[in-house]
Scaffold this motif. Structure first.
Motif, PDB file in Angstrom:
ATOM      1  N   GLU A 116      14.936  34.316  24.165  1.00 23.73           N
ATOM      2  CA  GLU A 116      15.279  33.023  23.576  1.00 23.73           C
ATOM      3  C   GLU A 116      15.511  33.101  22.070  1.00 23.73           C
ATOM      4  O   GLU A 116      15.976  32.131  21.474  1.00 23.73           O
ATOM      5  CB  GLU A 116      14.172  32.000  23.874  1.00 23.73           C
ATOM      6  CG  GLU A 116      14.094  31.597  25.330  1.00 23.73           C
ATOM      7  CD  GLU A 116      15.311  30.809  25.790  1.00 23.73           C
ATOM      8  OE1 GLU A 116      15.948  30.146  24.938  1.00 23.73           O
ATOM      9  OE2 GLU A 116      15.629  30.854  26.992  1.00 23.73           O
ATOM     10  N   GLY A 117      15.191  34.240  21.466  1.00 27.72           N
ATOM     11  CA  GLY A 117      15.443  34.360  20.036  1.00 27.72           C
ATOM     12  C   GLY A 117      14.729  35.552  19.433  1.00 27.72           C
ATOM     13  O   GLY A 117      13.603  35.891  19.819  1.00 27.72           O
ATOM     14  N   VAL A 118      15.397  36.213  18.519  1.00 26.02           N
ATOM     15  CA  VAL A 118      14.813  37.264  17.682  1.00 26.02           C
ATOM     16  C   VAL A 118      15.239  36.948  16.252  1.00 26.02           C
ATOM     17  O   VAL A 118      16.118  36.117  16.026  1.00 26.02           O
ATOM     18  CB  VAL A 118      15.296  38.670  18.110  1.00 26.02           C
ATOM     19  CG1 VAL A 118      14.898  38.969  19.545  1.00 26.02           C
ATOM     20  CG2 VAL A 118      16.807  38.797  17.942  1.00 26.02           C
ATOM     21  N   PRO A 119      14.634  37.566  15.238  1.00 34.07           N
ATOM     22  CA  PRO A 119      15.037  37.273  13.866  1.00 34.07           C
ATOM     23  C   PRO A 119      16.549  37.433  13.665  1.00 34.07           C
ATOM     24  O   PRO A 119      17.118  38.485  13.921  1.00 34.07           O
ATOM     25  CB  PRO A 119      14.245  38.297  13.061  1.00 34.07           C
ATOM     26  CG  PRO A 119      13.009  38.524  13.864  1.00 34.07           C
ATOM     27  CD  PRO A 119      13.465  38.469  15.294  1.00 34.07           C
ATOM     28  N   ALA A 125      23.360  33.834  20.809  1.00 37.17           N
ATOM     29  CA  ALA A 125      23.826  35.076  20.185  1.00 37.17           C
ATOM     30  C   ALA A 125      23.371  36.297  20.982  1.00 37.17           C
ATOM     31  O   ALA A 125      24.121  37.271  21.127  1.00 37.17           O
ATOM     32  CB  ALA A 125      23.315  35.169  18.753  1.00 37.17           C
ATOM     33  N   ILE A 126      22.157  36.239  21.523  1.00 40.11           N
ATOM     34  CA  ILE A 126      21.663  37.353  22.342  1.00 40.11           C
ATOM     35  C   ILE A 126      22.507  37.486  23.607  1.00 40.11           C
ATOM     36  O   ILE A 126      22.951  38.585  23.969  1.00 40.11           O
ATOM     37  CB  ILE A 126      20.181  37.140  22.694  1.00 40.11           C
ATOM     38  CG1 ILE A 126      19.312  37.269  21.430  1.00 40.11           C
ATOM     39  CG2 ILE A 126      19.722  38.141  23.754  1.00 40.11           C
ATOM     40  CD1 ILE A 126      17.865  36.866  21.641  1.00 40.11           C
ATOM     41  N   ALA A 127      22.748  36.371  24.286  1.00 37.08           N
ATOM     42  CA  ALA A 127      23.545  36.405  25.516  1.00 37.08           C
ATOM     43  C   ALA A 127      24.953  36.901  25.246  1.00 37.08           C
ATOM     44  O   ALA A 127      25.496  37.726  25.990  1.00 37.08           O
ATOM     45  CB  ALA A 127      23.580  35.018  26.148  1.00 37.08           C
ATOM     46  N   GLY A 167      16.035  46.522  22.567  1.00 39.37           N
ATOM     47  CA  GLY A 167      14.817  46.816  21.830  1.00 39.37           C
ATOM     48  C   GLY A 167      14.368  45.648  20.963  1.00 39.37           C
ATOM     49  O   GLY A 167      13.162  45.377  20.830  1.00 39.37           O
ATOM     50  N   GLU A 168      15.325  44.932  20.363  1.00 41.73           N
ATOM     51  CA  GLU A 168      14.973  43.746  19.574  1.00 41.73           C
ATOM     52  C   GLU A 168      14.344  42.674  20.451  1.00 41.73           C
ATOM     53  O   GLU A 168      13.334  42.060  20.085  1.00 41.73           O
ATOM     54  CB  GLU A 168      16.220  43.181  18.896  1.00 41.73           C
ATOM     55  CG  GLU A 168      16.744  43.952  17.718  1.00 41.73           C
ATOM     56  CD  GLU A 168      17.889  43.201  17.050  1.00 41.73           C
ATOM     57  OE1 GLU A 168      17.609  42.338  16.196  1.00 41.73           O
ATOM     58  OE2 GLU A 168      19.057  43.477  17.406  1.00 41.73           O
ATOM     59  N   VAL A 169      14.965  42.422  21.593  1.00 40.66           N
ATOM     60  CA  VAL A 169      14.478  41.376  22.494  1.00 40.66           C
ATOM     61  C   VAL A 169      13.059  41.674  22.970  1.00 40.66           C
ATOM     62  O   VAL A 169      12.197  40.785  23.015  1.00 40.66           O
ATOM     63  CB  VAL A 169      15.437  41.226  23.696  1.00 40.66           C
ATOM     64  CG1 VAL A 169      14.827  40.361  24.789  1.00 40.66           C
ATOM     65  CG2 VAL A 169      16.762  40.628  23.237  1.00 40.66           C
ATOM     66  N   PRO A 176      11.060  30.700  19.514  1.00 38.70           N
ATOM     67  CA  PRO A 176      11.426  29.497  18.765  1.00 38.70           C
ATOM     68  C   PRO A 176      10.884  28.218  19.413  1.00 38.70           C
ATOM     69  O   PRO A 176      10.814  28.105  20.634  1.00 38.70           O
ATOM     70  CB  PRO A 176      12.956  29.526  18.776  1.00 38.70           C
ATOM     71  CG  PRO A 176      13.334  30.444  19.883  1.00 38.70           C
ATOM     72  CD  PRO A 176      12.241  31.435  20.000  1.00 38.70           C
ATOM     73  N   ALA A 177      10.519  27.271  18.563  1.00 38.74           N
ATOM     74  CA  ALA A 177       9.847  26.055  19.029  1.00 38.74           C
ATOM     75  C   ALA A 177      10.724  25.228  19.963  1.00 38.74           C
ATOM     76  O   ALA A 177      10.230  24.673  20.960  1.00 38.74           O
ATOM     77  CB  ALA A 177       9.413  25.216  17.821  1.00 38.74           C
ATOM     78  N   ASP A 178      12.024  25.123  19.675  1.00 42.08           N
ATOM     79  CA  ASP A 178      12.882  24.298  20.524  1.00 42.08           C
ATOM     80  C   ASP A 178      13.011  24.884  21.929  1.00 42.08           C
ATOM     81  O   ASP A 178      13.000  24.160  22.933  1.00 42.08           O
ATOM     82  CB  ASP A 178      14.259  24.113  19.884  1.00 42.08           C
ATOM     83  CG  ASP A 178      14.968  25.433  19.602  1.00 42.08           C
ATOM     84  OD1 ASP A 178      14.292  26.485  19.553  1.00 42.08           O
ATOM     85  OD2 ASP A 178      16.203  25.420  19.417  1.00 42.08           O
ATOM     86  N   ALA A 179      13.119  26.215  22.010  1.00 44.40           N
ATOM     87  CA  ALA A 179      13.201  26.862  23.326  1.00 44.40           C
ATOM     88  C   ALA A 179      11.882  26.724  24.078  1.00 44.40           C
ATOM     89  O   ALA A 179      11.861  26.529  25.302  1.00 44.40           O
ATOM     90  CB  ALA A 179      13.573  28.331  23.163  1.00 44.40           C
TER      91      ALA A 179
END
Length: 494
Positions: A116-119, A125-127, A167-169, A176-179
């Motif tokens: 759902e998010g990385v820095p 963007a990940i997808a 590796g980032e994921v 993230p709070a919204d996710a």
């Protein structure tokens, strides 16, 4: 001559021209090669019958499993497969709901939030990053384990960026709070829906009765009270302790050399948090047998029977697997299906099965039946189990079950995705590297007496926890059994 007649003659002429052209083409084909003098001509390929195997297993992919550990302590299992220009990577963590502690749903929510998010990158963007590389990311959380997977092309131009994003994921999710709010809402909606499912309610109650205070007792996805207060900080803490390299098994299959596989495993291992492996759950205590009923307004009653079964590394695994196929796991050929559905029409389906886990998982039988037949159906199922434990399978049942298992066995390694799943299980449950071959050999060698003895050791016909969900109605006697009509051997004449 009419227009229709002219069209008819024209069509006939066109067909004659096509036939003439086909004859000319066939006449000019090069001659088929003949066998050299003294050699027999090659026989055309033909289908082979399983009967011709004489009990031997069909050919399946031989797996040369290579095994090592990374510097951070992750176990790696690798199979080189050059048939396709791609690879499958799966990480299996001892991070399932059995590690939730006092917060049911914590493990599942952590795993669901990984991508759902990385820095610097949100979920979109990940997808898009994986999609642009032709790569696929997958994840899931269960009672014993949590997994994350990557499928990508083996070309370094695609492989390296896909691996870096993976590796980032895994190593730096920022939750993230919204996710987090969105996924919590989805889970809460699911909790409301399961209140409308008598089967789900029965399953939840069965686990509570079977496992008591053990971590396997609570639902993997938690409940309304446990999910609501889980914070971002709680997810970060669970990730830091449960998604370490030492707590992971890395399974890798594909178009890679050993050195490339070692470099990939080292890269992923280094990207994970540092820390020790988590302890496996304690063994559950045997439950008190008995019946629990859930009142629910419906026409059908769900019946679930369970008792503690085995851990995945139990030496009786092969005998119990085969025995259960005969009792209730083998579909329409199984005894329970034959007696309860085919002869009496009491259910659309009845199934039994062991679920071996890190420690003793359940042996379960489940079905639905008419509410006014529920008591008689339960007694019939218990009677059939008692008879099977006392008498064991017949020679014919054992032979048929072996033949079916041997015939389907090659499917367990039919694709790279199948193989990477097998590697993950072998590593996670610490099975021998030749586990698949050993399992098949053990199945082939089993006798009626051995299967009977194994089933008797692990199943107590009087030890079931039973949960029913349905209405309380007056019960009727069961219809007498009938012999199912045989299907005609050929099409009838008219």
């Amino acid at each position: 001559m009419t227009e229709r007649t002219r069209l008819g003659y024209g069509l006939i002429g066109l067909i004659l021209l096509l036939l003439l052209g086909l004859m000319v083409w066939l006449a000019n084909l090069p001659p088929r090669p003949t066998a050299p003098a003294g050699e027999a001509p090659t026989a055309p390929a033909r289908l082979e019958s399983l009967a011709g195997l004489n009990g031997e297993p069909p050919v399946h992919r031989a797996l040369n499993i290579q095994d090592w550990r990374t510097a951070e302590g992750a176990r790696v299992l690798f199979v080189e497969a050059r048939q396709l220009p791609m690879f499958d990577l799966r990480l299996t963590f001892a991070a399932g709901s059995s590690q939730d502690g006092d917060t049911p749903g914590l493990a599942l929510l952590t795993n669901a939030m990984l991508n759902e998010g990385v820095p610097g990158k949100d979920a979109t963007a990940i997808a898009e990053g994986f999609e642009s590389l032709g790569a696929q990311f997958g994840n899931g959380s269960y009672r014993d384990m949590a997994i994350a997977s990557l499928r990508s092309l083996s070309d370094p131009a695609k492989r390296e960026p896909a691996l870096a994003l993976f590796g980032e994921v895994l190593g730096r999710p920022d939750f993230p709070a919204d996710a987090l709010a969105r996924i919590k809402n989805q889970l809460q909606a699911g909790f409301e829906m399961r209140k409308q499912s008598p089967g789900k309610l029965a399953s939840l109650e069965l686990n509570r009765q079977l496992f008591g205070v053990h971590p396997y007792a609570h639902p993997s996805d938690g409940d309304t009270e446990s999910i609501a207060p889980i914070s971002r900080e709680r997810l970060q803490a669970f990730h830091a302790s449960a998604y370490t390299a030492a707590n992971a098994v890395i399974a890798l299959v594909g178009d890679l050399s050993r050195s490339e596989a070692e470099a990939m495993a080292a890269s992923i291992s280094a990207a994970l948090p540092k820390g020790p492996a988590l302890a496996r759950p304690a063994d559950p205590m045997p439950p008190r047998p008995g019946l629990q009923h859930i009142e629910y307004p419906s026409q059908q009653t769900h019946l679930m029977l369970a008792q503690l079964g085995i851990a995945r590394d139990d030496p009786d695994y092969a005998a119990l697997y085969l025995g259960n196929q005969i009792l209730g796991g083998g579909g329409f050929g199984a005894r329970l299906m034959e007696e309860v559905r085919e002869k009496r029409g009491l259910t659309y389906g009845i199934y039994s099965g062991f679920t071996p886990m890190q420690v003793r998982g359940p042996f379960m039988i489940n079905l639905q039946t008419r509410a006014d037949y529920s008591q008689g159906t339960l007694e019939l199922v218990q009677k059939l189990v008692r008879e099977f434990i006392a008498e064991g399978p017949t020679e014919k049942e054992l032979k048929d079950a072996k033949r079916e298992l041997i015939g389907s066995f090659p499917l367990s390694t039919a694709s790279n995705a199948d193989i990477v799943g097998q590697l993950g299980a072998i590593g996670f449950y610490n099975l021998p590297l030749n586990h698949l071959e050993l399992f098949l050999q053990q199945v082939q060698a089993l006798s009626v007496g051995q299967v009977k003895a194994a089933m008797a050791r692990h199943i107590d016909p009087n030890g079931f926890v039973v949960v029913s969900a349905g209405p309380t109605v007056e019960q009727k006697p069961l219809p007498p059994p009938t012999t199912p009509a045989e299907r005609p051997a050929a099409m009838p004449e008219h």
